[in-house]
Every structure is written in structure tokens, then in C-alpha cells.
Design a protein around this motif. Structure first.
Motif, PDB file in Angstrom:
ATOM      1  N   SER A  28       0.930  -1.312  -0.123  1.00  0.00           N
ATOM      2  CA  SER A  28      -0.009   0.080   0.030  1.00  0.00           C
ATOM      3  C   SER A  28       0.781   1.240   0.151  1.00  0.00           C
ATOM      4  CB  SER A  28      -0.996  -0.022   1.244  1.00  0.00           C
ATOM      5  OG  SER A  28      -1.813  -0.985   1.203  1.00  0.00           O
ATOM      6  N   THR A  29       1.983   1.251   0.923  1.00  0.00           N
ATOM      7  CA  THR A  29       2.942   2.206   0.460  1.00  0.00           C
ATOM      8  C   THR A  29       3.380   2.684  -0.715  1.00  0.00           C
ATOM      9  OG1 THR A  29       4.744   1.092   1.450  1.00  0.00           O
ATOM     10  CG2 THR A  29       3.544   2.139   3.111  1.00  0.00           C
ATOM     11  N   SER A  30       3.735   1.671  -1.433  1.00  0.00           N
ATOM     12  CA  SER A  30       4.226   1.860  -2.759  1.00  0.00           C
ATOM     13  C   SER A  30       3.094   2.455  -3.588  1.00  0.00           C
ATOM     14  CB  SER A  30       4.854   0.612  -3.208  1.00  0.00           C
ATOM     15  OG  SER A  30       6.040   0.068  -2.592  1.00  0.00           O
ATOM     16  N   VAL A  31       1.910   2.034  -3.627  1.00  0.00           N
ATOM     17  CA  VAL A  31       0.511   2.380  -4.412  1.00  0.00           C
ATOM     18  C   VAL A  31       0.532   3.713  -4.065  1.00  0.00           C
ATOM     19  CG1 VAL A  31      -1.650   2.178  -4.682  1.00  0.00           C
ATOM     20  CG2 VAL A  31      -0.131  -0.010  -4.539  1.00  0.00           C
ATOM     21  N   SER A  32       0.332   4.059  -2.734  1.00  0.00           N
ATOM     22  CA  SER A  32       0.014   5.385  -2.434  1.00  0.00           C
ATOM     23  C   SER A  32       1.121   6.394  -2.804  1.00  0.00           C
ATOM     24  CB  SER A  32      -0.130   5.710  -0.836  1.00  0.00           C
ATOM     25  OG  SER A  32      -1.032   4.820  -0.352  1.00  0.00           O
ATOM     26  N   GLY A  33       2.381   6.041  -2.673  1.00  0.00           N
ATOM     27  CA  GLY A  33       3.549   6.855  -2.964  1.00  0.00           C
ATOM     28  C   GLY A  33       3.341   7.110  -4.598  1.00  0.00           C
ATOM     29  N   PHE A  34       3.139   6.186  -5.338  1.00  0.00           N
ATOM     30  CA  PHE A  34       2.856   6.340  -6.949  1.00  0.00           C
ATOM     31  C   PHE A  34       1.689   7.074  -7.259  1.00  0.00           C
ATOM     32  CE2 PHE A  34       0.793   4.909 -10.845  1.00  0.00           C
ATOM     33  CZ  PHE A  34       1.652   5.080 -11.608  1.00  0.00           C
ATOM     34  N   PHE A  35       0.582   7.079  -6.637  1.00  0.00           N
ATOM     35  CA  PHE A  35      -0.605   7.901  -7.029  1.00  0.00           C
ATOM     36  C   PHE A  35      -0.349   9.273  -6.482  1.00  0.00           C
ATOM     37  CE2 PHE A  35      -2.618   3.925  -8.087  1.00  0.00           C
ATOM     38  CZ  PHE A  35      -3.238   4.051  -8.952  1.00  0.00           C
ATOM     39  N   ARG A  36       0.357   9.509  -5.311  1.00  0.00           N
ATOM     40  CA  ARG A  36       0.613  10.915  -4.745  1.00  0.00           C
ATOM     41  C   ARG A  36       1.429  11.670  -6.032  1.00  0.00           C
ATOM     42  NH1 ARG A  36       3.109   9.865  -0.481  1.00  0.00           N
ATOM     43  NH2 ARG A  36       1.225  10.356   1.147  1.00  0.00           N
ATOM     44  N   LYS A  37       2.374  11.024  -6.419  1.00  0.00           N
ATOM     45  CA  LYS A  37       3.327  11.544  -7.535  1.00  0.00           C
ATOM     46  C   LYS A  37       2.719  11.898  -8.649  1.00  0.00           C
ATOM     47  CE  LYS A  37       7.508  11.766  -5.379  1.00  0.00           C
ATOM     48  NZ  LYS A  37       8.013  12.946  -5.280  1.00  0.00           N
ATOM     49  N   LEU A  38       1.476  11.009  -9.105  1.00  0.00           N
ATOM     50  CA  LEU A  38       0.578  10.985 -10.111  1.00  0.00           C
ATOM     51  C   LEU A  38      -0.475  12.065 -10.149  1.00  0.00           C
ATOM     52  CD1 LEU A  38       0.298   9.607 -13.004  1.00  0.00           C
ATOM     53  CD2 LEU A  38      -1.526   8.339 -12.058  1.00  0.00           C
ATOM     54  N   VAL A  39      -1.103  12.161  -9.214  1.00  0.00           N
ATOM     55  CA  VAL A  39      -2.516  13.039  -8.958  1.00  0.00           C
ATOM     56  C   VAL A  39      -2.440  13.598  -7.776  1.00  0.00           C
ATOM     57  CG1 VAL A  39      -3.612  11.495 -10.747  1.00  0.00           C
ATOM     58  CG2 VAL A  39      -3.647  11.196  -8.331  1.00  0.00           C
ATOM     59  N   GLY A  40      -1.483  13.671  -6.872  1.00  0.00           N
ATOM     60  CA  GLY A  40      -1.419  14.415  -5.541  1.00  0.00           C
ATOM     61  C   GLY A  40      -0.776  15.433  -5.385  1.00  0.00           C
ATOM     62  N   THR A  41       0.039  16.252  -6.259  1.00  0.00           N
ATOM     63  CA  THR A  41       0.853  17.145  -6.212  1.00  0.00           C
ATOM     64  C   THR A  41       0.839  18.163  -7.336  1.00  0.00           C
ATOM     65  OG1 THR A  41       2.667  15.892  -7.240  1.00  0.00           O
ATOM     66  CG2 THR A  41       2.649  15.798  -4.746  1.00  0.00           C
ATOM     67  N   GLY A  42       1.301  19.420  -7.210  1.00  0.00           N
ATOM     68  CA  GLY A  42       1.177  20.394  -8.196  1.00  0.00           C
ATOM     69  C   GLY A  42       0.081  20.803  -8.799  1.00  0.00           C
ATOM     70  N   ASP A  58      -7.112  16.794  -3.351  1.00  0.00           N
ATOM     71  CA  ASP A  58      -7.392  18.031  -2.604  1.00  0.00           C
ATOM     72  C   ASP A  58      -8.719  18.563  -3.473  1.00  0.00           C
ATOM     73  OD1 ASP A  58      -5.968  17.665  -0.503  1.00  0.00           O
ATOM     74  OD2 ASP A  58      -4.231  18.799  -1.307  1.00  0.00           O
ATOM     75  N   SER A  59      -9.107  17.969  -4.398  1.00  0.00           N
ATOM     76  CA  SER A  59     -10.171  18.775  -5.215  1.00  0.00           C
ATOM     77  C   SER A  59     -11.648  17.954  -4.919  1.00  0.00           C
ATOM     78  CB  SER A  59      -9.750  18.475  -6.715  1.00  0.00           C
ATOM     79  OG  SER A  59      -9.791  17.148  -7.150  1.00  0.00           O
ATOM     80  N   ASP A  60     -12.502  18.360  -5.582  1.00  0.00           N
ATOM     81  CA  ASP A  60     -13.886  17.397  -5.867  1.00  0.00           C
ATOM     82  C   ASP A  60     -13.815  16.303  -6.499  1.00  0.00           C
ATOM     83  OD1 ASP A  60     -14.692  19.569  -4.344  1.00  0.00           O
ATOM     84  OD2 ASP A  60     -15.646  20.443  -6.145  1.00  0.00           O
ATOM     85  N   TYR A  61     -12.637  15.904  -7.157  1.00  0.00           N
ATOM     86  CA  TYR A  61     -12.518  14.843  -7.999  1.00  0.00           C
ATOM     87  C   TYR A  61     -11.745  13.592  -7.103  1.00  0.00           C
ATOM     88  CZ  TYR A  61     -14.172  17.721 -11.599  1.00  0.00           C
ATOM     89  OH  TYR A  61     -14.965  18.541 -12.264  1.00  0.00           O
ATOM     90  N   ALA A  62     -11.678  13.789  -5.597  1.00  0.00           N
ATOM     91  CA  ALA A  62     -10.441  12.914  -5.175  1.00  0.00           C
ATOM     92  C   ALA A  62     -11.341  11.550  -4.894  1.00  0.00           C
ATOM     93  CB  ALA A  62     -10.627  13.399  -3.661  1.00  0.00           C
ATOM     94  N   MET A  63     -12.394  11.381  -5.259  1.00  0.00           N
ATOM     95  CA  MET A  63     -13.096  10.137  -5.084  1.00  0.00           C
ATOM     96  C   MET A  63     -12.672   9.315  -6.361  1.00  0.00           C
ATOM     97  SD  MET A  63     -14.946   7.888  -3.400  1.00  0.00           S
ATOM     98  CE  MET A  63     -15.979   8.982  -2.116  1.00  0.00           C
ATOM     99  N   LEU A  64     -12.738  10.089  -7.365  1.00  0.00           N
ATOM    100  CA  LEU A  64     -12.322   9.374  -8.651  1.00  0.00           C
ATOM    101  C   LEU A  64     -10.939   8.393  -8.412  1.00  0.00           C
ATOM    102  CD1 LEU A  64     -13.378  11.780 -11.414  1.00  0.00           C
ATOM    103  CD2 LEU A  64     -14.523   9.865 -10.611  1.00  0.00           C
ATOM    104  N   VAL A  65     -10.066   9.505  -7.895  1.00  0.00           N
ATOM    105  CA  VAL A  65      -8.702   8.896  -7.522  1.00  0.00           C
ATOM    106  C   VAL A  65      -8.846   7.341  -6.775  1.00  0.00           C
ATOM    107  CG1 VAL A  65      -6.299   9.264  -6.549  1.00  0.00           C
ATOM    108  CG2 VAL A  65      -7.581  11.035  -7.841  1.00  0.00           C
ATOM    109  N   VAL A  66      -9.495   7.580  -5.728  1.00  0.00           N
ATOM    110  CA  VAL A  66      -9.721   6.316  -4.875  1.00  0.00           C
ATOM    111  C   VAL A  66     -10.432   5.394  -5.584  1.00  0.00           C
ATOM    112  CG1 VAL A  66     -10.753   5.676  -2.592  1.00  0.00           C
ATOM    113  CG2 VAL A  66      -9.934   7.923  -2.500  1.00  0.00           C
ATOM    114  N   ILE A  67     -11.382   5.228  -6.445  1.00  0.00           N
ATOM    115  CA  ILE A  67     -11.769   4.369  -7.032  1.00  0.00           C
ATOM    116  C   ILE A  67     -10.691   3.933  -8.058  1.00  0.00           C
ATOM    117  CG2 ILE A  67     -13.605   3.913  -8.926  1.00  0.00           C
ATOM    118  CD1 ILE A  67     -15.447   6.032  -7.655  1.00  0.00           C
ATOM    119  N   MET A  68     -10.129   4.621  -8.591  1.00  0.00           N
ATOM    120  CA  MET A  68      -9.007   4.194  -9.537  1.00  0.00           C
ATOM    121  C   MET A  68      -7.939   3.355  -8.904  1.00  0.00           C
ATOM    122  SD  MET A  68      -6.762   6.562 -12.324  1.00  0.00           S
ATOM    123  CE  MET A  68      -6.194   7.565 -10.856  1.00  0.00           C
TER     124      MET A  68
END
Length: 265
Positions: free
Chosen positions: A102-116, A122-132
Motif C-alpha cells: 500500500s505504501t508503494s501504491v500510495s506513493g505512486f498515486f501521490r506523485k501522479l495525481v497528488g501534487t502540483g 484536494d479537489s472535488d474529484y478525489a473520489m475518482l482517484v480512490v476508485i482508480m
């Protein structure tokens, strides 16, 4: 043999049944340190809580979208593998996410859609990321179950339908899908169980107080546990358990309904 069965039953009773019954006692008491009986007061307070309502709304929304979607995606991929019989390395790419921590998965998705500028967490589309994240990580396991169900279908049924002139979609609708219904029921139950595990990824990404769009029931229960409000924790757990039990009953009803149709045909 009888001794081993007895040990299994004893272990199930001690580790599951007894804590379940003991939890009811907590949910009907004034607090975890005061056993004064208060009836359904804790349940009423939990239901009236805005935090619980937000958590249950997000959890039901997540499960209502993610579970049917992952069941569909897994079945389509399993059907493609069943029909096309791709090279073995394709299986590896599909099953690999199961083994990723899970740590690797979360780290990957943080870099992909969680920064910048593209920060979706931090948007209204956060649920889509969790589903993905949920679909990416659990599709492989569900695919195995579906594929096992497809491989158990008698090839003579397919051959007979082809001789009778049935099209591929007719075979899919009247043979493959009905006969895979038991596998679909199992996949549905497994997906419900695995949907609770996505909390780990969300917790690693945003901590115990995440974006309100992805504040799940597990966040609510985890925070109640840390604040020693065991009576609220257990009451919330039993309310959601009743929802999950109802969902499981619907799945078994569907399984029986399709089973009767297959038997009649």
C-alpha cells in the motif's frame, strides 16, 4: 479429524462470534468505561452525527460506483483472456498490482495525481482517484475468480450453440453470463471486503482527516477508537454491518434467481 473441526469451530467462536456479541454490549452502554444500559441512544446519536453521515455517504458512494465497475472490468478482462488466450506475460501485468504494498501504491498515486497543478486529492474529484486505486489494485484477483468460472463451463454447450447458429452475444447472454453468476456473487462479496482495505491507501495519502470528499467510515471509526468512544465506534460498526448484510443477501438472491433460470433452460 473431528478434533481439528472442533478447534476450527472453537477458534471461530472465540475470535469472531464472542467479540461480535461483546461489541453489542458496548454499543448499548453509556461508554466503554461505564456499562450503564442506555438502549439505542448511541445509535441515535451516531445517525444524527454530521460526521457519520458524511462518512456513510462517501463510503456508500464509493462502494456503489467502485464495486459494480470493478466487477464489470474484471469480467471483461477475464472474458478477453478466455477467448483470446494471450501470452503468459499479460497475466503477470494484470496480477502484479496484488503484490504491491500500500505504501508503494500510495506513493505512486501521490506523485501522479497528488501534487502540483494536477492535485486531484484536494479537489472535488478525489473520489475518482480512490476508485482508480481500488480498481487498479484488485482487478487481478477478481479476474482469477471469473476466469476459473469460465474455464469450468462445458465446451459442448458452446459448440452446441454454435451449431444452432447462435451469435457470440447470444452465447454470452444466455450461456456464459448465467453460468458465471456464482463466480460473480463471490467476486461481489470479495470486492466488498477489499473495498474496506482502500482506507489504508487513503490514510497514507492524507492522514486521519482527509479531503471531506473521501472521508470514509473507517476514518470515522478509527478516530472514535483513538478518542476512546467505543460506544460510538461499535454502534457505527453494527449500522454498517446491517447495510453490508443486506447487500450480501441481494447478491445471493440474484445468484438463486439466475440459477433457477439456468435450470429451467
Amino acid at each position: 479429524m473431528i478434533f481439528m473441526v472442533f478447534l476450527s469451530i472453537l477458534g471461530f467462536f472465540l475470535l469472531y462470534v464472542l467479540p461480535f456479541l461483546w461489541g453489542i454490549k458496548y454499543s448499548l452502554g453509556r461508554s466503554g468505561f461505564d456499562n450503564t444500559f442506555v438502549g439505542l441512544q448511541n445509535y441515535i446519536e451516531v445517525v444524527k452525527s454530521d460526521t457519520f453521515r458524511l462518512a456513510i455517504k462517501n463510503t456508500v458512494t464509493f462502494m456503489g460506483i467502485a464495486i459494480p465497475l470493478i466487477m464489470l472490468v474484471s469480467f471483461i478482462l477475464a472474458l478477453a483472456i478466455y477467448e483470446l488466450k494471450p501470452p503468459k506475460f499479460v497475466y503477470l501485468f494484470i496480477l502484479l498490482p496484488i503484490a504491491v504494498p500500500s505504501t508503494s501504491v500510495s506513493g505512486f498515486f501521490r506523485k501522479l495525481v497528488g501534487t502540483g497543478a494536477g492535485n486531484l486529492m484536494d479537489s472535488d474529484y478525489a473520489m475518482l482517484v480512490v476508485i482508480m486505486i481500488f480498481i487498479w489494485k484488485n482487478t487481478g484477483y477478481n479476474l482469477i475468480i471469473y476466469l476459473a468460472g469460465l474455464l469450468q463451463i462445458d465446451p459442448s454447450l458452446i459448440e452446441a450453440s454454435q451449431i444452432d447458429g447462435a451469435s457470440y452475444f447470444q452465447r454470452l447472454r444466455h450461456i456464459l453470463m448465467p453460468l458465471c453468476t456464482p463466480s460473480a456473487v463471490f467476486v461481489g462479496i470479495v470486492s466488498v471486503i477489499n473495498s474496506f482495505k482502500v482506507f489504508r491507501d487513503v490514510y497514507i495519502l492524507q492522514g486521519k482527516y482527509p479531503n471531506p470528499q473521501i472521508y470514509m467510515l473507517q476514518h470515522y471509526m478509527n478516530n472514535k477508537f483513538k478518542s476512546l468512544e467505543y460506544e460510538k465506534l461499535t454502534a457505527a460498526a453494527y449500522i454498517f454491518a446491517a447495510i453490508i448484510f443486506t447487500f450480501a443477501l441481494l447478491l445471493f438472491y440474484k445468484d438463486r434467481k439466475y440459477g433457477k433460470k439456468v435450470g429451467e433452460r
